[in-house]
Design an enzyme around this catalytic site. Sequence first.
Site, PDB file in Angstrom:
ATOM      1  N   PHE A  78       0.707  -1.518  -0.177  1.00 35.87           N
ATOM      2  CA  PHE A  78      -0.117  -0.001  -0.324  1.00 35.87           C
ATOM      3  C   PHE A  78       1.180   1.442  -0.244  1.00 35.87           C
ATOM      4  O   PHE A  78       2.247   1.134  -0.188  1.00 35.87           O
ATOM      5  CB  PHE A  78      -0.893   0.127   1.366  1.00 35.87           C
ATOM      6  N   SER A 118      -6.909  -7.965  -1.549  1.00 38.78           N
ATOM      7  CA  SER A 118      -6.265  -7.372  -0.199  1.00 38.78           C
ATOM      8  C   SER A 118      -6.441  -5.421   0.730  1.00 38.78           C
ATOM      9  O   SER A 118      -6.693  -4.939  -1.022  1.00 38.78           O
ATOM     10  CB  SER A 118      -4.421  -7.507   0.045  1.00 38.78           C
ATOM     11  N   CYS A 125      -3.607  -4.636   6.938  1.00 34.45           N
ATOM     12  CA  CYS A 125      -3.729  -5.682   5.282  1.00 34.45           C
ATOM     13  C   CYS A 125      -4.609  -6.406   5.892  1.00 34.45           C
ATOM     14  O   CYS A 125      -4.560  -7.330   6.250  1.00 34.45           O
ATOM     15  CB  CYS A 125      -2.897  -5.778   5.074  1.00 34.45           C
ATOM     16  N   THR A 127      -7.871  -9.504   3.826  1.00 38.95           N
ATOM     17  CA  THR A 127      -8.209 -10.272   3.179  1.00 38.95           C
ATOM     18  C   THR A 127      -9.714 -10.294   2.492  1.00 38.95           C
ATOM     19  O   THR A 127     -10.546 -10.495   3.414  1.00 38.95           O
ATOM     20  CB  THR A 127      -8.167 -11.297   2.480  1.00 38.95           C
ATOM     21  N   ALA A 143      -7.924 -12.571  12.337  1.00 40.99           N
ATOM     22  CA  ALA A 143      -7.121 -13.213  13.596  1.00 40.99           C
ATOM     23  C   ALA A 143      -6.926 -13.352  14.684  1.00 40.99           C
ATOM     24  O   ALA A 143      -7.356 -11.487  15.138  1.00 40.99           O
ATOM     25  CB  ALA A 143      -6.171 -13.816  12.859  1.00 40.99           C
ATOM     26  N   HIS A 181       0.979  -4.425   7.944  1.00 41.73           N
ATOM     27  CA  HIS A 181       1.743  -5.268   8.672  1.00 41.73           C
ATOM     28  C   HIS A 181       1.685  -4.263   9.996  1.00 41.73           C
ATOM     29  O   HIS A 181       2.984  -4.018  10.365  1.00 41.73           O
ATOM     30  CB  HIS A 181       2.533  -6.177   8.518  1.00 41.73           C
ATOM     31  N   THR A 226       4.673  12.441   7.594  1.00 42.69           N
ATOM     32  CA  THR A 226       6.167  12.191   8.366  1.00 42.69           C
ATOM     33  C   THR A 226       6.027  13.138   9.815  1.00 42.69           C
ATOM     34  O   THR A 226       5.253  13.429  10.253  1.00 42.69           O
ATOM     35  CB  THR A 226       6.434  13.967   7.422  1.00 42.69           C
TER      36      THR A 226
END
Length: 288
Positions: A78, A118, A125, A127, A143, A181, A226
């Site tokens: 991404f 995704s 991220c 699905t 999960a 992640h 930033t």
Amino acid sequence: MTILSVFNGITLSKTLRKTPASITKISVNNNFSRIQPPIRLTNATDLKPKLGQPLIFKPHTSKLNQSVACRTQIKSLFTGIIEEMGEVKQLGFDESGESFDIIIRSPTVLQDVNLGDSIAVNGTCLTVTEFNSERLEFKVGLAPETLRKTSLVELEKGSVVNLERAVKPSTRMGGHFVQGHVDGTGEIVSLDTEGDSLWVKVKMSPEILKFIVPKGFIAVDGTSLTVINVFDEESCFNFMLVEYTQQKVLIELKKIGQKVNLEVDILGKYVERLLSTGFVSNIKSKRL
């Protein structure tokens, strides 16, 4: 001081799409794509285990056809350029008490969605396991580790979330490399205005802070930003949002004390890994 870029507003959403994983589609009469076997979200009294959070509510009167969450991990990338803010319509464990699912309404992201795609939800991220083009909704599964690691555990019905589809090779890299992640969460400790801009200060664990540097990249709830300053003694960093960005991302809607998902620049983690394993020392010794 944000590096968030603009791609002609909605034009960006029409160019981002990830090739779906190979999943057999089944055509059903209500224009709903799914995979077998079906699952159903149940009432809160029947759900186990319980998270101790106000996450469960009764499903829609008109139930969506359900599908099993795709177990195959899809490697995606991404940019941290948020396409739209979606709304959580439903969330909870399925009747087995093992799968936690979220249904999100998102007119823009859903335009070219496919099963297995995704989508970054607040920088996480996830699905797509199910979608309904008529209701403009899609479903993702979480999960247990995702619930523990991210701020998604705090979501409830009606919550607003940042959404971004995975990039294509032809997409401009307007932000920075974001994997989706999440490294952990931070807590908003101050929100201060300066003109039409907003200063945001976030506190996190030293394990995450060590990868954050002034003028470096950071993804906050999936938004590429930033870093302005790093305050080691406070375990904090801050950043600034211009007025336009405030209107396009979730952060401005949050309050002091709420959590945000954080993903640091992957390059910093690679450098630390190389140094900790003695890789640099080995190269120097070979040159002598």
